[in-house]
Design a protein around this motif. Structure first.
Motif, short mmCIF file in Angstrom:
data_model
loop_
_atom_site.label_atom_id
_atom_site.label_comp_id
_atom_site.label_asym_id
_atom_site.label_seq_id
_atom_site.Cartn_x
_atom_site.Cartn_y
_atom_site.Cartn_z
N ASN A 113 -6.21 -4.33 -11.74
CA ASN A 113 -5.41 -4.28 -10.35
C ASN A 113 -6.24 -4.32 -9.28
N VAL A 114 -7.28 -3.77 -9.27
CA VAL A 114 -8.30 -3.92 -8.22
C VAL A 114 -8.87 -5.32 -8.09
N ALA A 115 -9.06 -5.92 -9.21
CA ALA A 115 -9.64 -7.24 -9.29
C ALA A 115 -8.68 -8.19 -8.78
N ALA A 116 -7.41 -7.90 -9.08
CA ALA A 116 -6.20 -8.73 -8.82
C ALA A 116 -6.00 -8.61 -7.09
N ALA A 117 -6.24 -7.70 -6.60
CA ALA A 117 -6.25 -7.54 -5.01
C ALA A 117 -7.02 -8.48 -4.36
N TYR A 118 -8.36 -8.15 -4.66
CA TYR A 118 -9.41 -8.77 -4.25
C TYR A 118 -9.24 -10.66 -4.64
N GLN A 119 -8.89 -10.67 -5.67
CA GLN A 119 -8.54 -12.28 -5.87
C GLN A 119 -7.28 -12.73 -5.00
N LEU A 120 -6.19 -11.95 -4.67
CA LEU A 120 -5.11 -12.23 -3.64
C LEU A 120 -5.94 -12.49 -2.18
N MET A 121 -6.78 -11.43 -1.91
CA MET A 121 -7.35 -11.61 -0.57
C MET A 121 -8.12 -13.07 -0.38
N ALA A 122 -8.86 -13.49 -1.34
CA ALA A 122 -9.60 -14.67 -1.57
C ALA A 122 -8.62 -15.94 -1.31
N ARG A 123 -7.72 -15.81 -2.23
CA ARG A 123 -6.90 -16.92 -2.35
C ARG A 123 -5.81 -17.20 -1.18
N TYR A 124 -5.72 -16.04 -0.58
CA TYR A 124 -4.78 -16.60 0.87
C TYR A 124 -5.70 -16.34 2.11
N ASN A 125 -7.12 -16.15 1.78
CA ASN A 125 -8.04 -16.11 3.03
C ASN A 125 -7.67 -15.11 4.02
N LEU A 126 -7.44 -13.87 3.48
CA LEU A 126 -7.06 -12.56 4.14
C LEU A 126 -8.27 -11.86 4.39
N HIS A 127 -8.27 -11.20 5.62
CA HIS A 127 -9.26 -10.23 6.03
C HIS A 127 -8.97 -8.91 5.69
N LEU A 128 -9.90 -8.33 4.99
CA LEU A 128 -9.88 -6.79 4.56
C LEU A 128 -10.22 -5.86 5.79
N CYS A 129 -9.45 -4.89 6.21
CA CYS A 129 -9.72 -4.20 7.12
C CYS A 129 -10.43 -2.86 6.48
N ALA A 130 -9.67 -2.13 5.37
CA ALA A 130 -9.99 -1.04 4.92
C ALA A 130 -9.58 -0.99 3.49
N GLN A 131 -10.18 0.07 2.75
CA GLN A 131 -10.07 0.14 1.34
C GLN A 131 -10.30 1.33 1.02
N ASP A 132 -9.38 1.78 -0.18
CA ASP A 132 -9.93 3.27 -0.85
C ASP A 132 -9.40 2.89 -2.07
N LEU A 133 -10.10 2.28 -3.12
CA LEU A 133 -10.09 1.72 -4.50
C LEU A 133 -10.63 2.46 -5.61
N GLY A 134 -10.07 2.64 -6.79
CA GLY A 134 -11.13 2.98 -7.85
C GLY A 134 -11.19 4.62 -7.84
N ARG A 135 -12.18 4.94 -8.63
CA ARG A 135 -12.68 6.50 -9.02
C ARG A 135 -11.38 7.12 -9.96
N ASN A 136 -11.61 8.11 -10.34
CA ASN A 136 -10.68 9.08 -11.17
C ASN A 136 -9.77 9.65 -10.54
N GLY A 137 -8.56 9.43 -10.44
CA GLY A 137 -7.56 10.27 -9.84
C GLY A 137 -6.50 9.34 -9.14
N TYR A 138 -5.65 9.93 -8.36
CA TYR A 138 -4.51 9.49 -7.64
C TYR A 138 -4.70 9.78 -6.28
N ARG A 139 -3.61 8.86 -5.50
CA ARG A 139 -3.51 9.05 -4.04
C ARG A 139 -2.34 9.21 -3.54
N THR A 140 -2.00 9.77 -2.60
CA THR A 140 -0.89 9.61 -1.82
C THR A 140 -1.07 8.95 -0.50
#
Length: 159
Positions: A113-140
């Motif tokens: 899922n994380v790899a897909a997000a990065y691929q989409l950013m590249a495919r659509y030429n989008l600038h990523l401002c922030a991220q909090d991805l990966g690790r073991n756990g969940y997020r609200t």
């Protein structure tokens, strides 16, 4: 006297997508899923998706927000409806937490899922401002469209 603005609270479930204006606050709970937030700082509009898997099966008649590629298509349609370009939005990515660290599946659903997000950013030429991805756990995650701020609460899983 100016009337206070009533904030519309939207809770996304896995596979949901929502696009709104400055009166909207969107929240979701992420494990291995990924949320993409897009915010237009001038127009104060934006949205969030909560996708579960990197890619869709053979396409159907209706877009399905459970898949990263189709969630991005939903963003494209929303941007077109509002006469904006995706490249004018601030993009933030969240989630992709490994919920079962004891399993040895590689790559895990979270990693894909994380790899897909990065691929989409590249495919659509989008600038990523922030991220909090990966690790073991969940997020609200809470996204306030009025300000563009995103609040994240991370809960670590041991393992």
């Amino acid at each position: 006297m100016k009337q206070p603005v009533k904030i519309v609270e939207v809770s996304l479930q896995p596979g949901d997508f929502h696009f709104g204006d400055a009166d909207t606050r969107i929240r979701t709970l992420l494990g291995s899923c990924v949320a993409i937030t897009m915010w237009h700082p001038t127009r104060r509009i934006g949205g969030m998706c909560h996708y579960m898997l990197p890619g869709s099966l053979p396409p159907s008649d209706r877009l399905d927000g459970r898949y990263a590629d189709e969630a991005m298509d939903l963003f494209c349609r929303a941007a077109q409806r509002h006469h904006t370009r995706l490249q004018d939005y601030q993009i933030k990515l969240f989630g992709g937490g490994n919920m079962f660290p004891e399993l040895s599946e590689k790559p895990s659903v979270a990693e894909r899922n994380v790899a897909a997000a990065y691929q989409l950013m590249a495919r659509y030429n989008l600038h990523l401002c922030a991220q909090d991805l990966g690790r073991n756990g969940y997020r609200t995650v809470i996204f306030d469209i009025a300000s563009g701020h995103v609040w994240v609460r991370y809960q670590c899983l041991t393992g």
